[in-house]
Structure formats: C-alpha cells, structure tokens
Scaffold this active site. Structure first.
Site, PDB file in Angstrom:
ATOM      1  N   LYS A 128       0.831  -1.209   0.000  1.00  0.00           N
ATOM      2  CA  LYS A 128       0.000   0.000   0.000  1.00  0.00           C
ATOM      3  C   LYS A 128       0.865   1.259   0.000  1.00  0.00           C
ATOM      4  O   LYS A 128       0.490   2.263  -0.593  1.00  0.00           O
ATOM      5  CB  LYS A 128      -0.971  -0.029   1.187  1.00  0.00           C
ATOM      6  CG  LYS A 128      -1.909  -1.216   1.096  1.00  0.00           C
ATOM      7  CD  LYS A 128      -2.850  -1.324   2.240  1.00  0.00           C
ATOM      8  CE  LYS A 128      -3.578  -2.656   2.228  1.00  0.00           C
ATOM      9  NZ  LYS A 128      -2.729  -3.819   2.566  1.00  0.00           N
ATOM     10  N   GLU A 146       7.461   0.705  10.124  1.00  0.00           N
ATOM     11  CA  GLU A 146       7.327  -0.743  10.333  1.00  0.00           C
ATOM     12  C   GLU A 146       8.202  -1.148  11.512  1.00  0.00           C
ATOM     13  O   GLU A 146       9.363  -0.749  11.596  1.00  0.00           O
ATOM     14  CB  GLU A 146       7.734  -1.507   9.060  1.00  0.00           C
ATOM     15  CG  GLU A 146       7.899  -3.009   9.212  1.00  0.00           C
ATOM     16  CD  GLU A 146       6.633  -3.731   9.681  1.00  0.00           C
ATOM     17  OE1 GLU A 146       5.546  -3.437   9.167  1.00  0.00           O
ATOM     18  OE2 GLU A 146       6.738  -4.597  10.587  1.00  0.00           O
ATOM     19  N   ASP A 188      -3.232   0.183   8.209  1.00  0.00           N
ATOM     20  CA  ASP A 188      -3.566  -1.150   7.690  1.00  0.00           C
ATOM     21  C   ASP A 188      -3.088  -2.116   8.771  1.00  0.00           C
ATOM     22  O   ASP A 188      -1.983  -2.641   8.709  1.00  0.00           O
ATOM     23  CB  ASP A 188      -2.844  -1.367   6.354  1.00  0.00           C
ATOM     24  CG  ASP A 188      -3.206  -2.683   5.711  1.00  0.00           C
ATOM     25  OD1 ASP A 188      -4.396  -3.037   5.724  1.00  0.00           O
ATOM     26  OD2 ASP A 188      -2.302  -3.364   5.189  1.00  0.00           O
ATOM     27  N   CYS A 239      -7.367  -7.251   7.228  1.00  0.00           N
ATOM     28  CA  CYS A 239      -7.788  -8.389   6.405  1.00  0.00           C
ATOM     29  C   CYS A 239      -8.528  -9.373   7.311  1.00  0.00           C
ATOM     30  O   CYS A 239      -8.336 -10.572   7.243  1.00  0.00           O
ATOM     31  CB  CYS A 239      -6.629  -9.028   5.651  1.00  0.00           C
ATOM     32  SG  CYS A 239      -5.275  -9.577   6.668  1.00  0.00           S
TER      33      CYS A 239
HETATM   34  N1  SAM Z   1       0.184  -2.377   4.691  1.00  0.00           N
HETATM   35  C1  SAM Z   1       1.045  -3.526   4.405  1.00  0.00           C
HETATM   36  C2  SAM Z   1       1.001  -3.804   2.934  1.00  0.00           C
HETATM   37  O1  SAM Z   1       0.002  -3.481   2.261  1.00  0.00           O
HETATM   38  O2  SAM Z   1       1.970  -4.346   2.404  1.00  0.00           O
HETATM   39  C3  SAM Z   1       0.637  -4.723   5.252  1.00  0.00           C
HETATM   40  C4  SAM Z   1       0.698  -4.400   6.726  1.00  0.00           C
HETATM   41  S1  SAM Z   1       0.482  -5.816   7.758  1.00  0.00           S
HETATM   42  C5  SAM Z   1      -1.226  -6.018   7.718  1.00  0.00           C
HETATM   43  C6  SAM Z   1       0.760  -5.141   9.336  1.00  0.00           C
HETATM   44  C7  SAM Z   1       2.214  -4.802   9.618  1.00  0.00           C
HETATM   45  O3  SAM Z   1       2.266  -4.087  10.855  1.00  0.00           O
HETATM   46  C8  SAM Z   1       3.140  -5.984   9.819  1.00  0.00           C
HETATM   47  O4  SAM Z   1       4.228  -5.869   8.934  1.00  0.00           O
HETATM   48  C9  SAM Z   1       3.625  -5.856  11.269  1.00  0.00           C
HETATM   49  O5  SAM Z   1       4.962  -6.272  11.455  1.00  0.00           O
HETATM   50  C10 SAM Z   1       3.484  -4.374  11.490  1.00  0.00           C
HETATM   51  N2  SAM Z   1       3.341  -3.920  12.897  1.00  0.00           N
HETATM   52  C11 SAM Z   1       2.747  -4.564  13.918  1.00  0.00           C
HETATM   53  N3  SAM Z   1       2.769  -3.806  15.025  1.00  0.00           N
HETATM   54  C12 SAM Z   1       3.381  -2.645  14.698  1.00  0.00           C
HETATM   55  C13 SAM Z   1       3.710  -1.450  15.405  1.00  0.00           C
HETATM   56  N4  SAM Z   1       3.401  -1.330  16.708  1.00  0.00           N
HETATM   57  N5  SAM Z   1       4.347  -0.462  14.759  1.00  0.00           N
HETATM   58  C14 SAM Z   1       4.666  -0.608  13.445  1.00  0.00           C
HETATM   59  N6  SAM Z   1       4.393  -1.712  12.717  1.00  0.00           N
HETATM   60  C15 SAM Z   1       3.754  -2.714  13.329  1.00  0.00           C
END
Ligand code: SAM
Length: 299
Positions: A128, A146, A188, A239
């Site tokens: 995204k 991230e 997301d 998702c």
């Molecule tokens: N938006 C991404 C895409 O379209 O490629 C997918 C995101 S995925 C659903 C959620 C992401 O959030 C994961 O890579 C996870 O490691 C990260 N994440 C989880 N907790 C987080 C935090 N507190 N701060 C930053 N990233 C985090």
C-alpha cells in the site's frame, strides 16, 4: 448449525464467531470463499512502467489477463502465469507488483494528494505504501513505519525497486513523536487474518490472536487520531472479517474528535454486512476478506 466441509476444517471458534456475526448464509459464503482458488492479481506501477508496456509483455507471454474496472492499473491474471511474469525484466524493474485486489482498496479510499504529508503506520511489505506513491506520482510526502526488522527490510526492498519516494522508519508506530502531524494516515493494522484464512496458509489463527490483535488495533487507532492534522483523514483497514477487529476496534476513536466518512464501495465488490459507511469484502474467487473504514478529524 450450517454444514462444515470436513476436508477443509475452519477452526471451530472461528466458525462460531462467523455464525454469530453473520448468520448461516453469509457464514457459508465466507467459508466457501476460504476454499476458493483465487486468481492472481497485480498492479502496474506507473513509476516504472505503463499499462501498455505491461499488456504487451503479458500478450507476448501468451498470458490471459483483464483490467479491473475500479482500478486504473489493477489487473487479474488467469491461469498459471504468475511465475512467468515474475521472470520478466518488467517485473524485475518493479513495473508490476503482485497484490490482492482487496489490498489495493485502502489507498484508493485514502485519496492522498500531491504535497500532502502521509503516514503509512504499519507498512511492510509495502504494497500500500508503494501504491500511494504511485497514485500521487511520487508527489506526496510519505512516511512509512514498520516495527519488525525482517519485514522492514522487505519494505525497503519493495520501495526501492518500485522507485517510490518514501521516508522509511523502522520503529514501533506507538512510539512515534506525538508532535508529528499528517494530512492522511493509513492504518492497515496487524490482524488475525480471518479474511484470508486458508487451510495451507492461514492456520495460525486462534482466539488469542483475535484478542491480542484487537488490543493492538485499538492502541494504534488512538495513536493515529493523535497524529492527524485537524481536517486530516484516517483510513483503517484489516484483512479480518470479524467485528471485534473492525467495528468494535473503532470504538477506540470515541472522544478523539474523529468523525466517520462514509465510503462508497466500488461496483462489483462482494460485500458482507458491516456498519454503515464501512466496507467489508467477502472472500471469494477474486477477493480476500477485507474491512475498510474512513474518518476525518474535525476537532
Ligand atoms: N500495509 C502492508 C502492505 O500493504 O503491504 C501490510 C501491513 S500488515 C497487515 C501489518 C504490519 O504491521 C506488519 O508488517 C507488522 O509487522 C506491522 N506492525 C505490527 N505492530 C506494529 C507497530 N506497533 N508499529 C509498526 N508496525 C507494526
């Protein structure tokens, strides 16, 4: 109780949650969607290629494809062409990016514009983030955050390969400075993946994961509300098709000055019932299960 296909066991707790939330007919639709073999989909990246170049490459390979009506550069790829397309120079230089159709929706609803400060709060692997860069022709000031080091490396790789101009931060989004302000934020959120469950790839879902995801989602939502400029807009997506991670998580925004902005779903999306103005996509042979909601900061 609706019948469960025992060759494809949906975990009992998930089946119960789906049945309680949606009733028999929609629960059966979702569970059928889990079993569907989805067509591959990809985006042409206008920072590296044109639709015409991509279509010529696909035709030269003899691959069957079609444009998705709601996406300027979204395509479906039929048959077994994904491996062939991944071997082309077009793919190598970041001209196309494989991404589920549902996952392409949040940046379209976000509607970021050139010159705006945009935050992608939980960004890896960057589908995204790079889509926002493409939609704004690299004209928005995008910050992508991230937490996970391995996933961050993947984010960097995808951003660089696609020629996206992005300020990359490997950090916990909850620790971002509260003085930062953005015009648009995409959250997301990490989730249980209940919209993308499949026997071979989605086996890790558990009640604990749903519970923990909801806790983190609420924290991230509150943080997003703080980081928005007045008049700024937030898109929240998961998702997951579970109310606990979607509508119920959004209760965290109470008292933050954010008001819902109703979304107009694009034609042809297989929708599930969800709170007014939100979009919940039912998994099927084209789409993964997905939820999107939008808010504006008014005070
Ligand atoms: N938006 C991404 C895409 O379209 O490629 C997918 C995101 S995925 C659903 C959620 C992401 O959030 C994961 O890579 C996870 O490691 C990260 N994440 C989880 N907790 C987080 C935090 N507190 N701060 C930053 N990233 C985090």
């Amino acid at each position: 109780m609706s019948d469960i296909n025992t060759d494809f066991p949906v975990p009992a707790f998930l089946h119960t949650l789906l049945l309680e939330q949606y009733g028999e007919a929609d629960c059966a639709r979702i569970e059928a969607g889990y079993q569907a073999k989805r067509a591959a989909s990809f985006r042409v990246n206008p920072l590296r290629a044109t639709n015409k170049e991509a279509e010529e490459t696909l035709s030269a390979l003899g691959l069957s494809f079609s444009r998705v009506p709601w996406g300027e550069s979204a395509y479906l790829l039929f048959g077994a062409g994904e491996r062939e397309l991944r071997r082309t120079p077009l793919y190598e230089r970041g001209g196309v990016y494989f991404q589920s159709l549902s996952s392409m929706l949040p940046p379209l609803f976000l509607g970021a514009k050139k010159g705006e400060d945009v935050l992608d709060m939980t960004a890896a692997p960057g589908g995204k983030t790079t889509e926002i860069a493409a939609l704004t022709e690299n004209g928005a000031h995008i910050t992508a955050c991230e937490k996970d080091a391995v996933r961050f490396a993947r984010l960097r790789y995808n951003v660089e390969r696609q020629g996206a101009r992005v300020n990359l931060l490997q950090t916990d989004a909850l620790r971002l400075d509260d003085f930062l302000r953005f015009d648009k934020i995409l959250l997301d959120a990490p989730c249980s993946g209940s919209g993308t469950f499949s026997a071979d790839g989605g086996g890790a879902i558990s009640p604990k994961l749903v519970e923990n995801s909801a806790i983190l989602q609420k924290k991230l939502l509150k943080k997003a509300a703080k980081l928005l400029k007045k008049g700024g807009e937030l898109v929240y997506s998961t998702c997951s098709v579970l109310r606990k991670e979607n509508e119920e998580a959004l209760f965290a925004l109470a008292g933050t000055g954010l008001m819902p902005v109703p979304l107009e779903p694009f034609g042809g999306l297989p929708l599930l019932p969800s709170a007014e103005g939100t979009v919940c996509v039912c998994p099927d042979a084209l789409y993964e299960g997905f939820f999107v909601a939008k808010f504006k900061k008014i005070s």
